[in-house]
Motif scaffolding. Structure first.
Motif, PDB file in Angstrom:
ATOM      1  N   GLU A 309     -18.004  12.615  21.264  1.00 18.17           N
ATOM      2  CA  GLU A 309     -17.358  11.573  21.948  1.00 18.17           C
ATOM      3  C   GLU A 309     -17.046  11.705  23.200  1.00 18.17           C
ATOM      4  N   LYS A 310     -16.773  12.731  23.761  1.00 26.98           N
ATOM      5  CA  LYS A 310     -16.620  12.781  25.402  1.00 26.98           C
ATOM      6  C   LYS A 310     -17.874  12.447  26.325  1.00 26.98           C
ATOM      7  N   TYR A 311     -19.180  12.185  25.491  1.00 28.23           N
ATOM      8  CA  TYR A 311     -20.128  11.700  26.425  1.00 28.23           C
ATOM      9  C   TYR A 311     -20.162  10.282  26.418  1.00 28.23           C
ATOM     10  N   LYS A 312     -19.144   9.301  25.753  1.00 23.87           N
ATOM     11  CA  LYS A 312     -19.099   8.091  25.909  1.00 23.87           C
ATOM     12  C   LYS A 312     -18.556   7.424  27.290  1.00 23.87           C
ATOM     13  N   ASP A 313     -18.070   8.471  28.041  1.00 21.69           N
ATOM     14  CA  ASP A 313     -17.439   8.275  29.448  1.00 21.69           C
ATOM     15  C   ASP A 313     -18.431   8.635  30.465  1.00 21.69           C
ATOM     16  N   TYR A 314     -19.551   8.758  29.848  1.00 20.50           N
ATOM     17  CA  TYR A 314     -20.530   9.204  31.111  1.00 20.50           C
ATOM     18  C   TYR A 314     -21.818   8.247  31.098  1.00 20.50           C
ATOM     19  N   ALA A 315     -22.229   8.077  32.621  1.00 24.09           N
ATOM     20  CA  ALA A 315     -23.406   7.543  32.708  1.00 24.09           C
ATOM     21  C   ALA A 315     -24.370   8.410  33.208  1.00 24.09           C
ATOM     22  N   PHE A 316     -25.693   8.257  32.287  1.00 27.47           N
ATOM     23  CA  PHE A 316     -26.655   9.212  32.392  1.00 27.47           C
ATOM     24  C   PHE A 316     -27.651   8.732  33.235  1.00 27.47           C
ATOM     25  N   ILE A 317     -28.014   9.551  34.290  1.00 27.15           N
ATOM     26  CA  ILE A 317     -29.022   9.393  35.162  1.00 27.15           C
ATOM     27  C   ILE A 317     -30.093  10.190  35.284  1.00 27.15           C
ATOM     28  N   ALA A 318     -31.339   9.427  35.134  1.00 31.38           N
ATOM     29  CA  ALA A 318     -32.509  10.371  35.535  1.00 31.38           C
ATOM     30  C   ALA A 318     -32.944  10.679  36.963  1.00 31.38           C
ATOM     31  N   GLU A 319     -32.896  11.921  37.568  1.00 26.10           N
ATOM     32  CA  GLU A 319     -32.958  11.960  38.969  1.00 26.10           C
ATOM     33  C   GLU A 319     -34.532  12.550  38.949  1.00 26.10           C
ATOM     34  N   HIS A 320     -35.478  11.734  39.562  1.00 26.28           N
ATOM     35  CA  HIS A 320     -36.826  11.942  39.433  1.00 26.28           C
ATOM     36  C   HIS A 320     -37.230  12.945  40.460  1.00 26.28           C
ATOM     37  N   GLY A 321     -36.413  13.128  41.425  1.00 26.25           N
ATOM     38  CA  GLY A 321     -36.895  14.293  42.210  1.00 26.25           C
ATOM     39  C   GLY A 321     -37.164  13.944  43.804  1.00 26.25           C
ATOM     40  N   SER A 322     -36.649  14.983  44.703  1.00 32.75           N
ATOM     41  CA  SER A 322     -37.279  14.647  45.920  1.00 32.75           C
ATOM     42  C   SER A 322     -38.722  14.780  46.389  1.00 32.75           C
ATOM     43  N   TRP A 323     -39.065  14.082  47.270  1.00 34.78           N
ATOM     44  CA  TRP A 323     -40.454  14.530  47.885  1.00 34.78           C
ATOM     45  C   TRP A 323     -40.487  14.762  49.324  1.00 34.78           C
ATOM     46  N   ASN A 324     -39.559  14.522  50.242  1.00 35.58           N
ATOM     47  CA  ASN A 324     -39.468  14.771  51.526  1.00 35.58           C
ATOM     48  C   ASN A 324     -38.550  15.490  52.068  1.00 35.58           C
ATOM     49  N   ARG A 325     -38.025  16.487  51.267  1.00 34.53           N
ATOM     50  CA  ARG A 325     -37.003  17.515  51.600  1.00 34.53           C
ATOM     51  C   ARG A 325     -37.442  18.944  51.813  1.00 34.53           C
ATOM     52  N   SER A 326     -36.833  19.699  52.766  1.00 28.41           N
ATOM     53  CA  SER A 326     -37.460  20.929  52.764  1.00 28.41           C
ATOM     54  C   SER A 326     -37.240  21.981  51.436  1.00 28.41           C
ATOM     55  N   LYS A 327     -36.236  21.557  50.776  1.00 27.10           N
ATOM     56  CA  LYS A 327     -36.064  22.309  49.506  1.00 27.10           C
ATOM     57  C   LYS A 327     -35.727  21.246  48.199  1.00 27.10           C
ATOM     58  N   LYS A 328     -36.673  21.138  47.320  1.00 23.20           N
ATOM     59  CA  LYS A 328     -36.494  20.081  46.444  1.00 23.20           C
ATOM     60  C   LYS A 328     -35.324  19.973  45.693  1.00 23.20           C
ATOM     61  N   VAL A 329     -34.910  18.882  45.507  1.00 27.81           N
ATOM     62  CA  VAL A 329     -33.422  18.618  44.325  1.00 27.81           C
ATOM     63  C   VAL A 329     -33.836  17.406  43.568  1.00 27.81           C
ATOM     64  N   GLY A 330     -32.918  17.395  42.484  1.00 28.24           N
ATOM     65  CA  GLY A 330     -33.294  16.268  41.634  1.00 28.24           C
ATOM     66  C   GLY A 330     -33.964  16.873  40.243  1.00 28.24           C
ATOM     67  N   TYR A 331     -34.971  16.329  39.782  1.00 33.46           N
ATOM     68  CA  TYR A 331     -35.691  16.755  38.748  1.00 33.46           C
ATOM     69  C   TYR A 331     -34.866  17.115  37.790  1.00 33.46           C
ATOM     70  N   LYS A 332     -33.925  16.436  37.232  1.00 29.87           N
ATOM     71  CA  LYS A 332     -32.822  16.618  36.225  1.00 29.87           C
ATOM     72  C   LYS A 332     -32.305  15.293  35.693  1.00 29.87           C
ATOM     73  N   ILE A 333     -31.509  15.414  34.597  1.00 27.63           N
ATOM     74  CA  ILE A 333     -30.949  14.201  34.008  1.00 27.63           C
ATOM     75  C   ILE A 333     -29.152  14.526  34.512  1.00 27.63           C
ATOM     76  N   ALA A 334     -28.553  13.793  35.204  1.00 28.87           N
ATOM     77  CA  ALA A 334     -27.277  14.093  35.841  1.00 28.87           C
ATOM     78  C   ALA A 334     -26.522  12.984  34.931  1.00 28.87           C
ATOM     79  N   MET A 335     -25.171  13.497  35.105  1.00 25.72           N
ATOM     80  CA  MET A 335     -24.140  12.582  34.487  1.00 25.72           C
ATOM     81  C   MET A 335     -23.034  12.124  35.617  1.00 25.72           C
ATOM     82  N   VAL A 336     -22.503  10.980  35.298  1.00 20.87           N
ATOM     83  CA  VAL A 336     -21.298  10.653  36.171  1.00 20.87           C
ATOM     84  C   VAL A 336     -20.276  10.401  35.138  1.00 20.87           C
ATOM     85  N   LYS A 337     -19.141  11.015  35.349  1.00 20.89           N
ATOM     86  CA  LYS A 337     -18.160  10.641  34.298  1.00 20.89           C
ATOM     87  C   LYS A 337     -17.147   9.668  34.928  1.00 20.89           C
ATOM     88  N   LEU A 338     -16.787   8.693  34.140  1.00 18.88           N
ATOM     89  CA  LEU A 338     -16.166   7.465  34.559  1.00 18.88           C
ATOM     90  C   LEU A 338     -14.616   7.307  33.793  1.00 18.88           C
TER      91      LEU A 338
END
Length: 400
Positions: A309-338
């Motif tokens: 039930e707690k996941y009803k309060d989240y927005a799920f986001i596909a983070e495709h991942g960086s291409w122009n950063r010195s160390k890669k970030v993203g490449y995951k499914i993130a959640m924003v709790k509202l």
């Protein structure tokens, strides 16, 4: 994991057994049944054991060898439609024995120009190319022979830079179509006011209007299940360093709102080229500033009954991942709790596609879709796959 061996489906038909009849007796019509059909698929070669999820969740490969899998839409009869960007291919994927593993992949078309955008409405498949929108009527009855499409429009900007589309129908039955800025940073509205916007229209293309402005490049949006308001991701500009500006999760509360591009990024970062023209206070700030360069794409709210039930309060986001950063970030499914439409937490739900130490990756999540049973599908245009995330309540050890 590009260029996986193609899956080879083996069809095994087990004839119905006729019980209670001697070898000399002819089976009656009542004892004859439909054959039981099983579709056996070879195991995927993707190293999904590296993917990390909260307790009780598991991830499996729903379909692989789907080259460049990006936007997804589900048909009324259970056909999963998948668009691509560079591959110029549109797929129809079926799970005919309903075991949550795809057993038939149909290549519908290989001639379209960047058919990233996919939507389904009233039996019809809508496919967005860079500058035009096609409608394929009664598509699930014509999977083996694609019908001639109806052209809904063919007059949108044809710039390839951020020209690929993510499209979806809203709760108002309007079709929403973004038009990305044709650059990293520029005031493209002086050329065409539709640049850096999200537009909407009737399904037949009539009554087109600009719905949101100042949107650099949105490749994912959805609607809150309760308020029916649009929420969208936006990719921040490049070439300001590793850590600025943030990417964004935004909420639209009324038609015509401006979200800052190219003047202000993330609600607080004044653009070095355009920022002196208008202050950040003139624009709608994001609900959540996401990581810089994480490239957020698909976003969905959990409306099913499988996840806790707690996941009803989240927005799920596909983070495709960086291409122009010195160390890669993203490449995951993130959640924003509202809480009351206010972001109170920004967390990781699923990661492991990127090896932090080696900086090697085997997947880049793109789009999200919840199935009727409440499980989540995730498309991956680098691993050429679609995954299914499901949940089962962990067993609690009992004491003697």
């Amino acid at each position: 994991m590009k260029n996986l061996n193609s899956r080879i489906a083996t069809l095994v038909v087990l004839s119905a057994l006729v019980l209670g009849q001697s070898c000399k007796e002819k089976p009656s019509e009542e004892t004859k049944g439909e054959p039981v059909v099983h579709y056996n698929e070879p195991a995927s070669l993707l190293p999904i054991d590296k993917l990390k999820l909260p307790d009780g969740f598991k991830i499996e490969v729903y379909a692989d060898s789907i080259d460049g899998a990006r936007s997804m839409a589900m048909g009324d009869n259970g056909t999963l439609f998948v668009g691509t960007r560079n591959e110029n291919t549109v797929y129809a994927i079926q799970d005919r024995d309903h075991d949550f593993v795809a057993d038939r992949t149909i290549v519908l078309d290989t001639t379209m120009e960047v058919p990233n955008g996919i939507a389904f409405k009233n039996g019809s498949l809508y496919v967005a190319e860079v500058d035009r929108l096609l409608k394929f009527s009664d598509i699930e009855s014509h999977l083996d022979s694609l019908p001639e499409p109806e052209v809904i429009y063919d007059d949108y900007p044809d710039e390839f830079h951020h020209g690929w589309k993510y499209i979806a129908f809203g709760p108002d039955d309007k079709l929403y179509v973004p038009v990305g800025a044709p650059c990293n940073i520029c005031d493209s509205t002086v050329v065409d006011e539709r640049y850096a916007t999200i537009t909407r229209m009737n399904p037949d293309g009539s009554d087109r209007e600009i719905y949101a402005r100042g949107v650099r490049n949105s490749v994912g949006f959805t609607w809150h299940p309760d308020t029916k308001e649009m929420w969208f991701t936006d990719n921040g500009r490049d070439m300001l360093g590793d850590d600025i500006p943030p990417c964004e999760l935004n909420r639209v509360t009324e038609v015509g709102q401006h979200f800052g591009y190219p003047y202000c990024h993330g609600g607080v970062v004044k653009d070095p080229e355009f920022g002196d023209q208008k202050p950040c206070s003139d624009f709608i700030a994001p609900v959540q500033a996401l990581g810089a360069h994480v490239a957020p794409l698909g976003v969905k709210f959990n409306t099913g009954k499988m996840f806790p039930e707690k996941y009803k309060d989240y927005a799920f986001i596909a983070e495709h991942g960086s291409w122009n950063r010195s160390k890669k970030v993203g490449y995951k499914i993130a959640m924003v709790k509202l809480e009351n439409n206010v972001a109170v937490a920004y967390e990781t739900f699923l990661d492991g596609w990127l090896d932090e130490a080696s900086q090697e990756r085997f997947g880049r999540p793109v789009d999200l879709l919840f199935l009727e049973d409440g499980s989540m599908l995730i498309s991956d245009d680098y691993g050429d796959a679609i995954y299914r995330v499901s949940y089962e309540e962990p067993l609690v050890a009992q004491r003697d």
